[in-house]
Design a protein around this motif. Sequence first.
Motif, PDB file in Angstrom:
ATOM      1  N   ASN A  47       0.889  -1.281   0.127  1.00 47.30           N
ATOM      2  CA  ASN A  47       0.000   0.199  -0.044  1.00 47.30           C
ATOM      3  C   ASN A  47       0.809   1.437   0.014  1.00 47.30           C
ATOM      4  O   ASN A  47       0.386   2.141   0.441  1.00 47.30           O
ATOM      5  CB  ASN A  47      -0.994   0.161   1.148  1.00 47.30           C
ATOM      6  CG  ASN A  47      -0.189   0.072   2.620  1.00 47.30           C
ATOM      7  OD1 ASN A  47       0.830  -0.052   2.682  1.00 47.30           O
ATOM      8  ND2 ASN A  47      -1.075   0.261   3.716  1.00 47.30           N
ATOM      9  N   VAL A  48       2.042   1.202  -0.552  1.00 51.54           N
ATOM     10  CA  VAL A  48       3.065   2.353  -0.837  1.00 51.54           C
ATOM     11  C   VAL A  48       2.403   3.500  -1.329  1.00 51.54           C
ATOM     12  O   VAL A  48       1.683   3.302  -2.376  1.00 51.54           O
ATOM     13  CB  VAL A  48       4.416   2.043  -1.109  1.00 51.54           C
ATOM     14  CG1 VAL A  48       4.224   1.598  -2.659  1.00 51.54           C
ATOM     15  CG2 VAL A  48       5.288   3.077  -0.959  1.00 51.54           C
ATOM     16  N   THR A  49       2.674   4.774  -0.914  1.00 54.00           N
ATOM     17  CA  THR A  49       2.490   6.010  -1.646  1.00 54.00           C
ATOM     18  C   THR A  49       3.733   6.619  -2.162  1.00 54.00           C
ATOM     19  O   THR A  49       4.493   6.891  -1.238  1.00 54.00           O
ATOM     20  CB  THR A  49       1.415   6.918  -0.807  1.00 54.00           C
ATOM     21  OG1 THR A  49       0.320   6.236  -0.630  1.00 54.00           O
ATOM     22  CG2 THR A  49       1.248   8.020  -1.552  1.00 54.00           C
ATOM     23  N   PHE A  50       3.799   7.095  -3.391  1.00 54.37           N
ATOM     24  CA  PHE A  50       4.960   7.768  -3.777  1.00 54.37           C
ATOM     25  C   PHE A  50       4.363   9.292  -4.260  1.00 54.37           C
ATOM     26  O   PHE A  50       3.377   9.321  -4.937  1.00 54.37           O
ATOM     27  CB  PHE A  50       5.684   7.134  -5.027  1.00 54.37           C
ATOM     28  CG  PHE A  50       6.885   6.499  -4.785  1.00 54.37           C
ATOM     29  CD1 PHE A  50       6.842   5.586  -3.521  1.00 54.37           C
ATOM     30  CD2 PHE A  50       7.673   6.625  -5.823  1.00 54.37           C
ATOM     31  CE1 PHE A  50       8.105   4.853  -3.433  1.00 54.37           C
ATOM     32  CE2 PHE A  50       9.065   5.671  -5.351  1.00 54.37           C
ATOM     33  CZ  PHE A  50       9.264   5.025  -4.179  1.00 54.37           C
ATOM     34  N   PHE A  51       5.129  10.218  -3.873  1.00 58.06           N
ATOM     35  CA  PHE A  51       4.876  11.425  -4.219  1.00 58.06           C
ATOM     36  C   PHE A  51       6.166  12.432  -4.911  1.00 58.06           C
ATOM     37  O   PHE A  51       7.136  12.543  -4.004  1.00 58.06           O
ATOM     38  CB  PHE A  51       4.324  12.553  -3.068  1.00 58.06           C
ATOM     39  CG  PHE A  51       4.099  14.046  -3.684  1.00 58.06           C
ATOM     40  CD1 PHE A  51       2.880  14.300  -4.145  1.00 58.06           C
ATOM     41  CD2 PHE A  51       5.118  14.836  -3.245  1.00 58.06           C
ATOM     42  CE1 PHE A  51       2.897  15.437  -4.704  1.00 58.06           C
ATOM     43  CE2 PHE A  51       4.545  16.323  -3.590  1.00 58.06           C
ATOM     44  CZ  PHE A  51       3.586  16.630  -4.308  1.00 58.06           C
ATOM     45  N   ASN A  52       5.921  12.828  -6.174  1.00 60.71           N
ATOM     46  CA  ASN A  52       7.085  13.451  -6.598  1.00 60.71           C
ATOM     47  C   ASN A  52       6.719  14.921  -6.911  1.00 60.71           C
ATOM     48  O   ASN A  52       5.425  15.285  -7.610  1.00 60.71           O
ATOM     49  CB  ASN A  52       7.366  12.579  -8.040  1.00 60.71           C
ATOM     50  CG  ASN A  52       8.482  13.482  -8.724  1.00 60.71           C
ATOM     51  OD1 ASN A  52       8.611  14.800  -8.602  1.00 60.71           O
ATOM     52  ND2 ASN A  52       9.318  12.777  -9.432  1.00 60.71           N
ATOM     53  N   GLY A  53       7.293  15.918  -6.384  1.00 59.91           N
ATOM     54  CA  GLY A  53       6.975  17.150  -6.576  1.00 59.91           C
ATOM     55  C   GLY A  53       6.596  17.776  -7.737  1.00 59.91           C
ATOM     56  O   GLY A  53       6.335  18.936  -7.918  1.00 59.91           O
ATOM     57  N   ALA A  54       7.225  17.156  -8.986  1.00 57.17           N
ATOM     58  CA  ALA A  54       7.029  17.859 -10.374  1.00 57.17           C
ATOM     59  C   ALA A  54       5.531  17.644 -10.555  1.00 57.17           C
ATOM     60  O   ALA A  54       4.639  17.051 -10.063  1.00 57.17           O
ATOM     61  CB  ALA A  54       7.841  16.896 -11.247  1.00 57.17           C
ATOM     62  N   ASP A  55       5.295  18.698 -11.496  1.00 56.03           N
ATOM     63  CA  ASP A  55       3.777  18.945 -11.716  1.00 56.03           C
ATOM     64  C   ASP A  55       3.246  17.904 -12.709  1.00 56.03           C
ATOM     65  O   ASP A  55       3.665  17.792 -13.890  1.00 56.03           O
ATOM     66  CB  ASP A  55       3.616  20.472 -12.557  1.00 56.03           C
ATOM     67  CG  ASP A  55       2.425  20.797 -12.872  1.00 56.03           C
ATOM     68  OD1 ASP A  55       1.351  20.237 -12.693  1.00 56.03           O
ATOM     69  OD2 ASP A  55       2.123  22.077 -13.445  1.00 56.03           O
ATOM     70  N   PRO A  56       2.232  17.123 -12.377  1.00 54.78           N
ATOM     71  CA  PRO A  56       1.762  16.220 -13.168  1.00 54.78           C
ATOM     72  C   PRO A  56       0.940  16.616 -14.146  1.00 54.78           C
ATOM     73  O   PRO A  56       0.811  15.840 -15.168  1.00 54.78           O
ATOM     74  CB  PRO A  56       0.909  15.274 -12.110  1.00 54.78           C
ATOM     75  CG  PRO A  56       0.418  16.416 -11.155  1.00 54.78           C
ATOM     76  CD  PRO A  56       1.662  17.260 -10.944  1.00 54.78           C
ATOM     77  N   GLN A  57       0.768  17.765 -14.377  1.00 52.99           N
ATOM     78  CA  GLN A  57       0.021  18.406 -15.608  1.00 52.99           C
ATOM     79  C   GLN A  57       1.029  18.425 -16.832  1.00 52.99           C
ATOM     80  O   GLN A  57       0.524  18.365 -18.072  1.00 52.99           O
ATOM     81  CB  GLN A  57      -0.399  19.703 -15.293  1.00 52.99           C
ATOM     82  CG  GLN A  57      -1.432  19.850 -14.314  1.00 52.99           C
ATOM     83  CD  GLN A  57      -2.831  19.150 -14.541  1.00 52.99           C
ATOM     84  OE1 GLN A  57      -3.166  18.997 -15.828  1.00 52.99           O
ATOM     85  NE2 GLN A  57      -3.428  18.391 -13.812  1.00 52.99           N
ATOM     86  N   VAL A  58       2.466  18.463 -16.419  1.00 51.86           N
ATOM     87  CA  VAL A  58       3.354  18.700 -17.408  1.00 51.86           C
ATOM     88  C   VAL A  58       4.302  17.577 -17.619  1.00 51.86           C
ATOM     89  O   VAL A  58       4.981  17.054 -18.473  1.00 51.86           O
ATOM     90  CB  VAL A  58       4.243  19.742 -17.597  1.00 51.86           C
ATOM     91  CG1 VAL A  58       3.308  21.012 -17.823  1.00 51.86           C
ATOM     92  CG2 VAL A  58       4.644  20.080 -16.218  1.00 51.86           C
ATOM     93  N   ALA A  59       4.521  16.834 -16.311  1.00 52.65           N
ATOM     94  CA  ALA A  59       5.640  15.737 -16.166  1.00 52.65           C
ATOM     95  C   ALA A  59       4.583  14.552 -15.772  1.00 52.65           C
ATOM     96  O   ALA A  59       4.258  14.422 -14.833  1.00 52.65           O
ATOM     97  CB  ALA A  59       6.614  16.237 -15.172  1.00 52.65           C
ATOM     98  N   PRO A  60       5.013  13.615 -16.545  1.00 52.00           N
ATOM     99  CA  PRO A  60       4.234  12.266 -16.409  1.00 52.00           C
ATOM    100  C   PRO A  60       4.739  11.673 -14.950  1.00 52.00           C
ATOM    101  O   PRO A  60       3.857  10.829 -14.496  1.00 52.00           O
ATOM    102  CB  PRO A  60       4.346  11.254 -17.530  1.00 52.00           C
ATOM    103  CG  PRO A  60       5.354  11.734 -18.398  1.00 52.00           C
ATOM    104  CD  PRO A  60       5.388  13.358 -17.921  1.00 52.00           C
ATOM    105  N   SER A  61       6.008  11.903 -14.584  1.00 54.38           N
ATOM    106  CA  SER A  61       6.591  11.450 -13.264  1.00 54.38           C
ATOM    107  C   SER A  61       6.095  12.098 -12.139  1.00 54.38           C
ATOM    108  O   SER A  61       6.466  11.907 -11.076  1.00 54.38           O
ATOM    109  CB  SER A  61       7.928  11.013 -13.507  1.00 54.38           C
ATOM    110  OG  SER A  61       8.617  12.148 -13.569  1.00 54.38           O
ATOM    111  N   GLY A  62       5.493  13.267 -12.271  1.00 58.74           N
ATOM    112  CA  GLY A  62       5.034  14.145 -11.119  1.00 58.74           C
ATOM    113  C   GLY A  62       3.535  13.568 -10.532  1.00 58.74           C
ATOM    114  O   GLY A  62       2.818  12.838 -11.144  1.00 58.74           O
TER     115      GLY A  62
END
Length: 133
Positions: free
Chosen positions: A30-45
């Motif tokens: 049930n891990v959660t990963f959060f990447n601070g990149a903007d998901p509107q422009v970066a698919p890994s955000g």
Amino acid sequence: MSKNLATVQHIYSCFAQGDVPGILTQLADNVTFFNGADPQVAPSGGTFKGKDGVLQFFMALGSTTQTINFQPSNFKEEGNQVINDVQHDGMNSSTGKSFSVKASFVWTFNEAGQVIDWKGTGDFGSFNAAFMN
């Protein structure tokens, strides 16, 4: 070195080798990963949930960027967390634009020693800009 810090070091070693399955074995289901990149422009955000979500994160990161430098440093432990800084320099594979990110990573562990939460925050401005035409 504590077990949690050793786990984080192992995850970084797996990342350097492109061993995503090795990373996934260190994570709770049930891990959660959060990447601070903007998901509107970066698919890994943005936020990714569960091991399948984390796999999507790494697939998005690997298919859209080339890493030139990835340097974790300044490791410290606070309770069930490992916190460290990261310098990540690279290039967007499609646009050819470079990025340089200074981030803080927070790894949170459950009682079984598995990562249950990861947050990557910091200045993702150049990362986001690398995805814009």
